[in-house]
Each structure stands twice: as structure tokens, then as C-alpha cells.
Design a protein around this motif. Structure first.
Motif, PDB file in Angstrom:
ATOM      1  N   PHE A 134      42.912 -36.438  58.133  1.00  0.00           N
ATOM      2  CA  PHE A 134      43.954 -35.447  58.402  1.00  0.00           C
ATOM      3  C   PHE A 134      43.399 -34.278  59.223  1.00  0.00           C
ATOM      4  N   THR A 135      42.169 -33.899  58.950  1.00  0.00           N
ATOM      5  CA  THR A 135      41.538 -32.803  59.692  1.00  0.00           C
ATOM      6  C   THR A 135      41.326 -33.193  61.148  1.00  0.00           C
ATOM      7  N   PHE A 136      40.867 -34.415  61.388  1.00  0.00           N
ATOM      8  CA  PHE A 136      40.724 -34.898  62.766  1.00  0.00           C
ATOM      9  C   PHE A 136      42.084 -34.924  63.475  1.00  0.00           C
ATOM     10  N   ALA A 137      43.121 -35.376  62.744  1.00  0.00           N
ATOM     11  CA  ALA A 137      44.455 -35.461  63.336  1.00  0.00           C
ATOM     12  C   ALA A 137      44.947 -34.092  63.790  1.00  0.00           C
ATOM     13  N   MET A 138      44.865 -33.107  62.908  1.00  0.00           N
ATOM     14  CA  MET A 138      45.350 -31.777  63.264  1.00  0.00           C
ATOM     15  C   MET A 138      44.434 -31.106  64.282  1.00  0.00           C
ATOM     16  N   GLY A 139      43.134 -31.408  64.228  1.00  0.00           N
ATOM     17  CA  GLY A 139      42.223 -30.844  65.225  1.00  0.00           C
ATOM     18  C   GLY A 139      42.595 -31.290  66.630  1.00  0.00           C
ATOM     19  N   LEU A 140      42.841 -32.583  66.801  1.00  0.00           N
ATOM     20  CA  LEU A 140      43.228 -33.093  68.115  1.00  0.00           C
ATOM     21  C   LEU A 140      44.597 -32.590  68.532  1.00  0.00           C
ATOM     22  N   MET A 141      45.464 -32.291  67.570  1.00  0.00           N
ATOM     23  CA  MET A 141      46.767 -31.739  67.914  1.00  0.00           C
ATOM     24  C   MET A 141      46.636 -30.362  68.575  1.00  0.00           C
ATOM     25  N   GLY A 142      45.493 -29.724  68.399  1.00  0.00           N
ATOM     26  CA  GLY A 142      45.252 -28.436  69.040  1.00  0.00           C
ATOM     27  C   GLY A 142      45.230 -28.516  70.554  1.00  0.00           C
ATOM     28  N   THR A 143      45.007 -29.708  71.122  1.00  0.00           N
ATOM     29  CA  THR A 143      45.002 -29.831  72.576  1.00  0.00           C
ATOM     30  C   THR A 143      46.413 -29.805  73.157  1.00  0.00           C
ATOM     31  N   PHE A 144      47.431 -29.760  72.310  1.00  0.00           N
ATOM     32  CA  PHE A 144      48.777 -29.525  72.822  1.00  0.00           C
ATOM     33  C   PHE A 144      48.868 -28.167  73.528  1.00  0.00           C
ATOM     34  N   TYR A 145      48.048 -27.216  73.115  1.00  0.00           N
ATOM     35  CA  TYR A 145      48.177 -25.853  73.644  1.00  0.00           C
ATOM     36  C   TYR A 145      47.805 -25.757  75.121  1.00  0.00           C
ATOM     37  N   PRO A 146      46.680 -26.323  75.569  1.00  0.00           N
ATOM     38  CA  PRO A 146      46.451 -26.352  77.020  1.00  0.00           C
ATOM     39  C   PRO A 146      47.241 -27.455  77.712  1.00  0.00           C
ATOM     40  N   GLY A 147      48.001 -28.231  76.950  1.00  0.00           N
ATOM     41  CA  GLY A 147      48.844 -29.277  77.522  1.00  0.00           C
ATOM     42  C   GLY A 147      50.262 -28.792  77.694  1.00  0.00           C
ATOM     43  N   MET A 148      51.195 -29.369  76.933  1.00  0.00           N
ATOM     44  CA  MET A 148      52.603 -29.073  77.152  1.00  0.00           C
ATOM     45  C   MET A 148      53.007 -27.680  76.679  1.00  0.00           C
ATOM     46  N   LYS A 149      52.265 -27.047  75.807  1.00  0.00           N
ATOM     47  CA  LYS A 149      52.666 -25.745  75.278  1.00  0.00           C
ATOM     48  C   LYS A 149      52.729 -24.669  76.359  1.00  0.00           C
ATOM     49  N   VAL A 150      51.848 -24.738  77.363  1.00  0.00           N
ATOM     50  CA  VAL A 150      51.871 -23.747  78.438  1.00  0.00           C
ATOM     51  C   VAL A 150      52.674 -24.225  79.642  1.00  0.00           C
ATOM     52  N   ASN A 151      53.224 -25.421  79.577  1.00  0.00           N
ATOM     53  CA  ASN A 151      53.946 -25.997  80.707  1.00  0.00           C
ATOM     54  C   ASN A 151      55.163 -25.180  81.148  1.00  0.00           C
ATOM     55  N   PRO A 152      55.875 -24.472  80.249  1.00  0.00           N
ATOM     56  CA  PRO A 152      56.981 -23.633  80.732  1.00  0.00           C
ATOM     57  C   PRO A 152      56.547 -22.615  81.779  1.00  0.00           C
ATOM     58  N   LEU A 153      55.345 -22.106  81.671  1.00  0.00           N
ATOM     59  CA  LEU A 153      54.846 -21.135  82.650  1.00  0.00           C
ATOM     60  C   LEU A 153      54.582 -21.793  83.990  1.00  0.00           C
ATOM     61  N   ASP A 154      54.223 -23.078  83.975  1.00  0.00           N
ATOM     62  CA  ASP A 154      54.032 -23.803  85.227  1.00  0.00           C
ATOM     63  C   ASP A 154      55.362 -24.006  85.942  1.00  0.00           C
ATOM     64  N   LEU A 155      56.366 -24.426  85.179  1.00  0.00           N
ATOM     65  CA  LEU A 155      57.645 -24.786  85.776  1.00  0.00           C
ATOM     66  C   LEU A 155      58.393 -23.570  86.308  1.00  0.00           C
ATOM     67  N   SER A 156      58.342 -22.461  85.590  1.00  0.00           N
ATOM     68  CA  SER A 156      59.101 -21.281  86.010  1.00  0.00           C
ATOM     69  C   SER A 156      58.519 -20.022  85.376  1.00  0.00           C
ATOM     70  N   PRO A 157      57.615 -19.340  86.079  1.00  0.00           N
ATOM     71  CA  PRO A 157      57.100 -18.074  85.548  1.00  0.00           C
ATOM     72  C   PRO A 157      58.199 -17.049  85.299  1.00  0.00           C
ATOM     73  N   ASN A 158      59.226 -17.047  86.139  1.00  0.00           N
ATOM     74  CA  ASN A 158      60.289 -16.056  86.000  1.00  0.00           C
ATOM     75  C   ASN A 158      61.161 -16.278  84.777  1.00  0.00           C
ATOM     76  N   TYR A 159      61.339 -17.531  84.382  1.00  0.00           N
ATOM     77  CA  TYR A 159      62.224 -17.846  83.266  1.00  0.00           C
ATOM     78  C   TYR A 159      61.480 -18.574  82.152  1.00  0.00           C
ATOM     79  N   ALA A 160      60.180 -18.295  82.043  1.00  0.00           N
ATOM     80  CA  ALA A 160      59.368 -18.970  81.029  1.00  0.00           C
ATOM     81  C   ALA A 160      59.859 -18.668  79.619  1.00  0.00           C
ATOM     82  N   GLY A 161      60.356 -17.440  79.382  1.00  0.00           N
ATOM     83  CA  GLY A 161      60.865 -17.103  78.059  1.00  0.00           C
ATOM     84  C   GLY A 161      62.074 -17.937  77.680  1.00  0.00           C
ATOM     85  N   THR A 162      62.968 -18.132  78.639  1.00  0.00           N
ATOM     86  CA  THR A 162      64.151 -18.952  78.387  1.00  0.00           C
ATOM     87  C   THR A 162      63.759 -20.408  78.159  1.00  0.00           C
TER      88      THR A 162
END
Length: 549
Positions: free
Chosen positions: A426-454
Motif C-alpha cells: 500500500f505504501t508503494f502504491a500511494m508513493g507512486l501515486m505522488g507522480t500524479f502531481y508533476p503529471g496531470m495535476k499541473v496540466n490545467p496550467l499548461d492548457l490555459s494559464p489564464n483560466y487555470a482556476g476554472t
């Protein structure tokens, strides 16, 4: 404070020749000794000079840490408090519900109790709630949570993030504090209502923080300060699980958990409202040095009200946006299964004591936090050094965060009662889930810096629907909370992880979308044709890429 007008004998205002300062003052430029409780004449050319109230200047000198860093620290604590109040029930419910029903050691459905464990830790509490009802209770928070995401973002953009964030946390803290009283009076129905109200308050947290960060944190500092702020989610999960276990182990009854975390939420509200403001312009004791720096870096000290209305049609029909939503659903399904139901699995199946349950339930999130920070730095380096494109980087880290956890949680269900192995998997599973943050979690800023909040409000809001579905599905599928029943749950999670990740791999993008600047879009874009994205827009995305949600 300042009196810059003088009236003539006719009652009409005469040209301003001098001003009078009527309170303790200090000249920030150090060119005047006129301080004290007396009227200080100011020449006309010095009307706009940086004279300030002496107390406020003293406060600005007391704070060695810049106000934007204080805001980031308080934002970190906001998310941390939000998560501790959100997940405290996941541990407490194991002590609220009677555990006399379900599988036993004799039929092989659950693991044996350690000889050194206290038998009282496995009797549970006074409420006879079946697994399905427990699933409804645990999911009810997200009924309210999904509703206030977009309204929270709109309120923060219009009125500022300070009160949108702080009042949301305060309301969550209030309902957390009255949870024991409500349950005693109204049982499970009252608890469901309370959890819905908590969700309504907490749904504004991330949109409001995004609005605050946009007006306070320069682009070149958003990577490190954004990582600090959004890391509060993992730290809150760690502390929520760990401290809940300690409180329930050492204090009789289950109500102490809600009083403790609710009280911390109220304390945070008081400190935050005294120290933080919606933008640098409205901050009364920010230093002139920091104010000048933010003016230079941000271009303005107030919220930007000049952007065109949100291009909803283009956002909701964008293929990369839909891919992002798919990835968010996969992430949130796995995350909410672990956050909401892992303590129940460790209590009902693995038969950990309440103290050990809190400790081992928090360990995976500690590793996840460390991985999210370290891989965020790695991702920045790989992209800025030209070793990979933004699009490839987002897909790579999202894939790691999907396939890795999917495999390890299924593996944990086949480890049986080997408790050390299960916790490790379970620890390995959640540890690897941490790579979501440099992955899709920041993707809204890539697609639209102006409307990233929306974009974040949309993806978070849709993803949070899994917080409603997942606990209920677990409750329905594990009526006897046996290993075999939970194994099916983990296989379903395996499928969801991989299907949503496949959609992301095929259709995701790390490029700025044309609707980021709707006022520049021409008719060819409306017809579905592509346009060139300005180079400066791409550069702005790269500088924003490492914000973690």
C-alpha cells in the motif's frame, strides 16, 4: 490618516497646497524626523510619498518573512486543516460502529488478532450501521464538496480569495465541532447532513487558493511555493490518520477527534484573517520593498479584471480537457478509495489496533508527499533541460501514477494476512501515486494559464464525484468485509486506473490551447481550425508548470 484638502471661506475646495498628517507617522525613506501625535505639514510634491502609520510600519518590520511566503504557509495549513477535518471520520467510524457482525477468524474472512493487542479495540462502538450505510456516510461529504467548486472560484475572482477561503474553512470547522452533538441527537441521518455541510464549506478551498496565488506569487516562485501550499493535502492526511489513532487510543470515546481538529480549524481562521489579505494592494502592513518587487514581477498589485468571460464552449469541447478530466477521475477514484476506506480495511480485515491503524494508514501518504515533491523537481529539470517535452512529461508521470498503484493495491489483496507485506505494498502504491502531481495535476496550467482556476474547478469537481461513488460501492461490495470482497474492489480500481490513463495517453496535451486567449481567436478557430499559439504564452506556461494541486 491623511488630510489633503483645505476649504476656502466660500466653502469650495481650493487648490491643494499642503496636507496634514494627524497621527503617528514615520517616513519610510528616512528623510524626515516628523513623528509623533501632531499635525505634520507635507509639501504638495510629497502628497504621494510613502508615509505610513507608525504601527503598520512597525508591523511590516516585525515580519522578517515576506508576506507572500506567509500566505503560502497559511495556504499550506488551510489545506492541511481541510484534510484533517475531512478524513477524521474515516478513523473515528471504526470506533463508532459495532463490529460484532461480519466475517470472523473461523470462516477465514478476516485476519487473526495479534496476541499483544487489546481486545477492546475490536469491539467497536454503539451504532449498528451496516456497510452500505457506512459507505453513504463516508461519501456524503462529497455531495456538498462538488457543488461549491465553480461558485467558489467565481466568488474568489470577484471578491478576493481571503474570505472565500477562510469562511469556507471556518464553516467546515464549525460543523466538525458539532458532529458529536449532532450524532447523539440524530444518529446517522444527522451525521450525513453534517458531512454534506462540511463539504459545501470545503469545496471553495482549492479555487480560492488558486485566486490568492495568482495575485500574490510571481511566476518564478510558483513552483516552490505552489508545492508547499498543495503539499498540505498529504500532510493533512498523515496527521489526520496518525493523530486520530492516538486520540482514540488514549481518550475514551470518539468525540475527541472532532473537537481537536475542529478547534484547530477555528484557530487557523483567526490567524489567517489577521495576517493574510486578498492582494498586495489591500495588505496594510506589507513592506514597501516587497510591494515594489511584486509590482515589478506581477505587473499589478490587484486582481486582473480585464480577462474576457470564461470561454465555456471551447473548454467543455476541448479534447485535451476531456483527457484531463479522465485522468482526474482515475486519480480521484484510487485516492478516495485509499483515503476513505484504507482505515476500514486495516481495522476490519487486517485487524490492526486503533493506534496501529492510525500509524500505518498515515505511512503511505508520507511517502506520497516525498515522492510528489521530488518528482516535481525532477520533472522541472527534465523539461527545462530539453530532455523531454511538456506533453511527454505529463503523460509519463501520469502513467507511472496509474499503473504502479493499480498493480500494488491488487498485489496487497493477494498478500493475505502478511501485515508487513500489505502495508509495504500500500505504501508503494500511494508513493507512486505522488507522480500524479508533476503529471496531470499541473496540466490545467499548461492548457490555459489564464483560466487555470476554472479548469481546476471543473476537473476537481467532476473528479470529486468519485468521492461520492467510491465509498458507497465499497460499502455495497463488502457487506462482510472479507479479503475476497475487498479483492474485487481493488480489481475494479485496477481497471479504472488503466482505462482513464489510456485516454490521457492518447488525447492529452501540454500545449497552450487557443481558447486561453479567446479575444484573439478568429473565425477559423471557431470553425475548428488551429491557430498558432504565441511564443510568449508558451513561455509563461513553462514558468508556471510546477504548481501542485
Amino acid at each position: 490618516m491623511f488630510n489633503f484638502s483645505s476649504a476656502g471661506t466660500s466653502g469650495e475646495k481650493e487648490p491643494l497646497l499642503s496636507g496634514k498628517l494627524l497621527c503617528p507617522v514615520v517616513d519610510l525613506e528616512g528623510t524626515s524626523s516628523n513623528v509623533g501625535l501632531r499635525e505634520v505639514p507635507l509639501p504638495q510634491e510629497e502628497y504621494e510619498a510613502p508615509y505610513r502609520h507608525r504601527c503598520l510600519e512597525w508591523l511590516s518590520q516585525v515580519f522578517i518573512i515576506p508576506q507572500r511566503v506567509i500566505l503560502a504557509i497559511m495556504g499550506f495549513l488551510a489545506i492541511m486543516n481541510a484534510y484533517t477535518m475531512r478524513i477524521s471520520l474515516s478513523i473515528a467510524i471504526t470506533e463508532m460502529v459495532n463490529k460484532s457482525h461480519g466475517a470472523t477468524e473461523e470462516d477465514g474472512g478476516v485476519c487473526p488478532i495479534d496476541e499483544s493487542a487489546n481486545p477492546d479495540d475490536f469491539t467497536g462502538g454503539e451504532f449498528d450501521w451496516d456497510e452500505e450505510l457506512q459507505g453513504i456516510i463516508l461519501s456524503s461529504f462529497y455531495w456538498g464538496y462538488v457543488i461549491t467548486h465553480i461558485p467558489g472560484g467565481m466568488l474568489a475572482e470577484k471578491f478576493g480569495g481571503k474570505w472565500t477561503l477562510s469562511l469556507g474553512i471556518l464553516s467546515t470547522a464549525f460543523f466538525t465541532l458539532i458532529t458529536p452533538w449532532a450524532v447523539e441527537l440524530g444518529g446517522s441521518t444527522a451525521l450525513i447532513v453534517i458531512r454534506v455541510m462540511m463539504g459545501l464549506g470545503e469545496g471553495t478551498t482549492f479555487p480560492a487558493l488558486s485566486a490568492l496565488m495568482a495575485t500574490w506569487i510571481p511566476a518564478k516562485e510558483r513552483s516552490k511555493l505552489g508545492s508547499l501550499v498543495f503539499g498540505g493535502g498529504q500532510v493533512g492526511t498523515i496527521l489526520g490518520n496518525l493523530l486520530s489513532g492516538v486520540l482514540l487510543h488514549n481518550i475514551e470515546g470518539w468525540s475527541s477527534v472532532f473537537y481537536f481538529f475542529g478547534g484547530l480549524g477555528v484557530l487557523w481562521f483567526v490567524i489567517f484573517t489577521l495576517l493574510c489579505y486578498s492582494d498586495p494592494e489591500s495588505h496594510p502592513f506589507i513592506s514597501e520593498k516587497e510591494k515594489a518587487y511584486l509590482k515589478q514581477e506581477l505587473g499589478t498589485l490587484e486582481r486582473d479584471r480585464t480577462l474576457p468571460p470564461t470561454p465555456w464552449r471551447y473548454i467543455l469541447t476541448s479534447v485535451p480537457m476531456m483527457a484531463l478530466v479522465c485522468a482526474q477521475i482515475g486519480h480521484d477514484w484510487g485516492f478516495f478509495i485509499m483515503v476513505t476506506d484504507l482505515p476500514k480495511y486495516m481495522s476490519d480485515v487486517l485487524r490492526f489496533s486503533i493506534k496501529d491503524n492510525g500509524l500505518y494508514s498515515s505511512l503511505p501518504y508520507l511517502v506520497m508527499w516525498i515522492v510528489s515533491l521530488s518528482t516535481g523537481v525532477l520533472s522541472d529539470w527534465l523539461i527545462t533541460s530539453g530532455r523531454m517535452t511538456i506533453t511527454f512529461g505529463r503523460k509519463l508521470f501520469t502513467t507511472i501514477a496509474s499503473i504502479g498503484p493499480a498493480c500494488f493495491i491488487v498485489g496487497a489483496s493477494y498478500a493475505g494476512c502478511e501485515k508487513a507485506v500489505v502495508v509495504m505494498l500500500f505504501t508503494f502504491a500511494m508513493g507512486l501515486m505522488g507522480t500524479f502531481y508533476p503529471g496531470m495535476k499541473v496540466n490545467p496550467l499548461d492548457l490555459s494559464p489564464n483560466y487555470a482556476g476554472t479548469l481546476m474547478a471543473i476537473t476537481n469537481g467532476i473528479g470529486a464525484i468519485t468521492g461520492i461513488i467510491a465509498p458507497y460501492v465499497v460499502g455495497v461490495m463488502t457487506p462482510n468485509h472479507t479479503l475476497e470482497e475487498w479483492r474485487i474492489v481493488f480489481w475494479i480500481s485496477f481497471a479504472i486506473f488503466n482505462v482513464t490513463n489510456l485516454a490521457y495517453i492518447i488525447w492529452a496535451s501540454g500545449e497552450v490551447q487557443p481558447w486561453n486567449t479567446p479575444h484573439l481567436m478568429n473565425k477559423s478557430v471557431e470553425a475548428g481550425e488551429s491557430i498558432d499559439v504565441p511564443a510568449n504564452a508558451k513561455k509563461s506556461v513553462q514558468s508556471l508548470e510546477a504548481i501542485k494541486q
